[in-house]
Design a protein around this motif. Structure first.
Motif, mmCIF file in Angstrom:
data_model
loop_
_atom_site.group_PDB
_atom_site.id
_atom_site.type_symbol
_atom_site.label_atom_id
_atom_site.label_comp_id
_atom_site.label_asym_id
_atom_site.label_seq_id
_atom_site.Cartn_x
_atom_site.Cartn_y
_atom_site.Cartn_z
ATOM 1 N N GLU A 2 0.805 -1.224 0.000
ATOM 2 C CA GLU A 2 0.000 0.000 0.000
ATOM 3 C C GLU A 2 0.837 1.273 0.000
ATOM 4 O OE1 GLU A 2 -3.464 -0.220 2.691
ATOM 5 O OE2 GLU A 2 -2.769 -2.236 3.225
ATOM 6 N N ASP A 3 2.134 1.149 -0.268
ATOM 7 C CA ASP A 3 3.017 2.323 -0.371
ATOM 8 C C ASP A 3 3.016 3.193 0.880
ATOM 9 O OD1 ASP A 3 3.918 1.674 -2.873
ATOM 10 O OD2 ASP A 3 2.448 2.910 -3.916
ATOM 11 N N ALA A 4 2.961 2.584 2.050
ATOM 12 C CA ALA A 4 2.972 3.352 3.296
ATOM 13 C C ALA A 4 4.294 4.109 3.439
ATOM 14 C CB ALA A 4 2.769 2.427 4.490
ATOM 15 N N SER A 5 4.220 5.376 3.804
ATOM 16 C CA SER A 5 5.407 6.236 3.908
ATOM 17 C C SER A 5 5.994 6.204 5.312
ATOM 18 C CB SER A 5 5.045 7.668 3.505
ATOM 19 O OG SER A 5 4.567 7.710 2.186
ATOM 20 N N ILE A 6 6.460 5.045 5.716
ATOM 21 C CA ILE A 6 7.045 4.844 7.045
ATOM 22 C C ILE A 6 8.321 4.015 6.907
ATOM 23 C CG2 ILE A 6 4.853 4.979 8.315
ATOM 24 C CD1 ILE A 6 4.865 1.878 8.316
ATOM 25 N N ILE A 7 9.062 3.926 7.999
ATOM 26 C CA ILE A 7 10.234 3.046 8.084
ATOM 27 C C ILE A 7 9.967 1.999 9.157
ATOM 28 C CG2 ILE A 7 12.691 2.898 8.684
ATOM 29 C CD1 ILE A 7 12.995 5.768 7.667
ATOM 30 N N VAL A 8 10.359 0.766 8.893
ATOM 31 C CA VAL A 8 10.283 -0.301 9.897
ATOM 32 C C VAL A 8 11.694 -0.793 10.181
ATOM 33 C CG1 VAL A 8 9.584 -2.685 10.328
ATOM 34 C CG2 VAL A 8 7.936 -1.067 9.367
ATOM 35 N N ALA A 9 12.067 -0.838 11.454
ATOM 36 C CA ALA A 9 13.359 -1.385 11.881
ATOM 37 C C ALA A 9 13.095 -2.704 12.584
ATOM 38 C CB ALA A 9 14.078 -0.410 12.806
ATOM 39 N N CYS A 10 13.563 -3.797 12.010
ATOM 40 C CA CYS A 10 13.282 -5.117 12.582
ATOM 41 C C CYS A 10 14.532 -5.987 12.559
ATOM 42 C CB CYS A 10 12.158 -5.811 11.819
ATOM 43 S SG CYS A 10 12.532 -6.133 10.081
ATOM 44 N N ASP A 11 14.544 -7.037 13.373
ATOM 45 C CA ASP A 11 15.692 -7.940 13.440
ATOM 46 C C ASP A 11 15.941 -8.596 12.085
ATOM 47 O OD1 ASP A 11 16.178 -7.396 16.080
ATOM 48 O OD2 ASP A 11 15.281 -9.238 16.853
ATOM 49 N N ARG A 12 17.213 -8.847 11.813
ATOM 50 C CA ARG A 12 17.600 -9.500 10.566
ATOM 51 C C ARG A 12 17.394 -11.011 10.654
ATOM 52 N NH1 ARG A 12 20.887 -7.857 6.391
ATOM 53 N NH2 ARG A 12 21.341 -5.931 7.528
ATOM 54 N N ASP A 13 17.627 -11.577 11.859
ATOM 55 C CA ASP A 13 17.561 -13.024 12.050
ATOM 56 C C ASP A 13 18.474 -13.728 11.030
ATOM 57 O OD1 ASP A 13 15.729 -12.562 14.089
ATOM 58 O OD2 ASP A 13 14.017 -12.728 12.752
ATOM 59 N N HIS A 14 18.025 -14.848 10.468
ATOM 60 C CA HIS A 14 18.822 -15.564 9.461
ATOM 61 C C HIS A 14 18.303 -15.299 8.045
ATOM 62 C CE1 HIS A 14 21.431 -17.524 12.210
ATOM 63 N NE2 HIS A 14 20.560 -18.396 12.688
ATOM 64 N N SER A 15 17.594 -14.186 7.859
ATOM 65 C CA SER A 15 16.974 -13.914 6.563
ATOM 66 C C SER A 15 17.952 -13.919 5.383
ATOM 67 C CB SER A 15 16.212 -12.579 6.606
ATOM 68 O OG SER A 15 17.062 -11.507 6.935
ATOM 69 N N PRO A 16 19.219 -13.473 5.538
ATOM 70 C CA PRO A 16 20.120 -13.515 4.374
ATOM 71 C C PRO A 16 20.388 -14.922 3.843
ATOM 72 C CG PRO A 16 20.991 -12.050 6.072
ATOM 73 C CD PRO A 16 19.863 -12.824 6.685
ATOM 74 N N VAL A 40 12.580 -0.993 4.924
ATOM 75 C CA VAL A 40 12.744 -1.950 6.032
ATOM 76 C C VAL A 40 14.234 -2.048 6.333
ATOM 77 C CG1 VAL A 40 12.376 -4.306 6.826
ATOM 78 C CG2 VAL A 40 10.694 -3.228 5.303
ATOM 79 N N VAL A 41 14.635 -1.556 7.503
ATOM 80 C CA VAL A 41 16.045 -1.571 7.890
ATOM 81 C C VAL A 41 16.268 -2.603 8.986
ATOM 82 C CG1 VAL A 41 16.454 0.820 7.218
ATOM 83 C CG2 VAL A 41 15.702 0.313 9.546
ATOM 84 N N GLN A 42 17.481 -3.140 9.016
ATOM 85 C CA GLN A 42 17.792 -4.215 9.948
ATOM 86 C C GLN A 42 19.143 -3.964 10.606
ATOM 87 O OE1 GLN A 42 17.587 -7.141 6.787
ATOM 88 N NE2 GLN A 42 15.719 -8.017 7.640
#
Length: 295
Positions: free
Chosen positions: A75-89, A100-102
């Protein structure tokens, strides 16, 4: 420098409401974090990125953060989310979005528990001006190297969705003793033997190859909370060696308080992790500003 970021907790918003939230609160951008433990850490990173007009909001739980990520993507929300990276890479079918920053590592703890911050705690508890970065780093290297096999199975567990608890939230069961700074290779081997049948050989080999090509230090890849008790033991042990003082009580809460905003003392040019997080947050900010202009 006085932090100008405002920190609040808010209810759920629609995408339309999120898009004007910065105007409502008279700020440049809103950064959502998972919980209270994340506030001070991301406040420091925000300041390092030069985002002094940011407002930090607490989503309350990981599920609420995921909802906001969905609003960014769909929905093109104009916000930033800071969340854990975990093992996502290391996992397949992951998404990437500039808003989305980690953390540089698995979680914020992997940056908080750096040799410099641990050295600083040792120095203060020992009542000395001597720095102990190298010694703290040596303890780290030994501990982390002995974690390698556990790390391989933990990544494989998440990558292949096996549902096995590998690291857990505490390393104590793998330490040589409750007060030790060293992992027991025997306990680790015994544990891996007990879970090995859940994995195929090629799954483990794939993860080993991924780790070999990973540019980050291994200490950034291990579950942050798993490190906590070992870090506390390292601090106690080194203080006793340096000064003869015996630290009777040093809680996880104390460790968090000492480390959570330590990055404010560091220069991003001297720390690859800090530079990466600050740069990514700045990129997220610019992306939000561009979206705001389109709206």
């Amino acid at each position: 420098m006085i932090d100008s970021n405002e920190i609040h907790s808010v209810p759920e918003y629609s995408a339309e409401a999120l898009n004007v939230l910065n105007y409502f609160h008279d700020c440049d951008v809103v950064i959502f974090v998972e919980g209270d433990d994340d506030i001070l850490f991301w406040n420091v990173i925000s300041n390092k990125a030069g985002l002094l007009g940011a407002r930090i909001e607490v989503a309350g739980c990981k599920n609420e953060l995921l909802k906001k990520i969905e609003k960014i993507i769909n929905e093109d929300a104009s916000i930033i989310v800071a969340c854990d990276r975990d093992h996502s890479p290391f996992c397949q079918n992951i998404f990437e979005n500039k808003q989305v920053v980690q953390p540089y590592g698995y979680s914020i703890e992997n940056s908080m528990y750096c040799p410099s911050s641990i050295s600083n705690i040792i120095r203060k508890l020992s009542r000395t001006l001597i720095k102990y970065d190298l010694i703290a780093e040596q303890y780290f290297i030994e501990f982390i190297n002995n974690c390698r096999d556990l790390l391989i199975y933990d990544i494989a567990n998440h990558r292949c969705q096996k549902g096995v608890s590998v690291f857990g939230d505490n390393c104590t069961k793998f330490l040589k003793s409750n007060k030790s700074v060293s992992l027991s290779t025997y306990k680790i081997a015994l544990f891996i033997k007990s879970i090995k049948t859940n994995f195929q050989e090629e799954e483990i080999l794939e993860v080993k190859e991924l780790i070999e090509t990973e540019k980050r230090e291994l200490r950034y890849l291990i579950k942050g909370h798993f490190l906590t008790n070992a870090i506390i033991n390292i601090i106690k042990k080194r203080v006793a060696e340096v000064s003869g003082r015996h630290v009777k009580s040093f809680s996880t809460e104390h460790l968090y308080t000492e480390c959570v905003d330590y990055c404010k003392n560091c220069n991003p040019d001297d720390c690859k992790g800090l530079r990466s997080m600050a740069d990514n947050l700045k990129i997220a900010y610019n992306e939000v500003k561009n979206r705001q202009q389109r709206h």
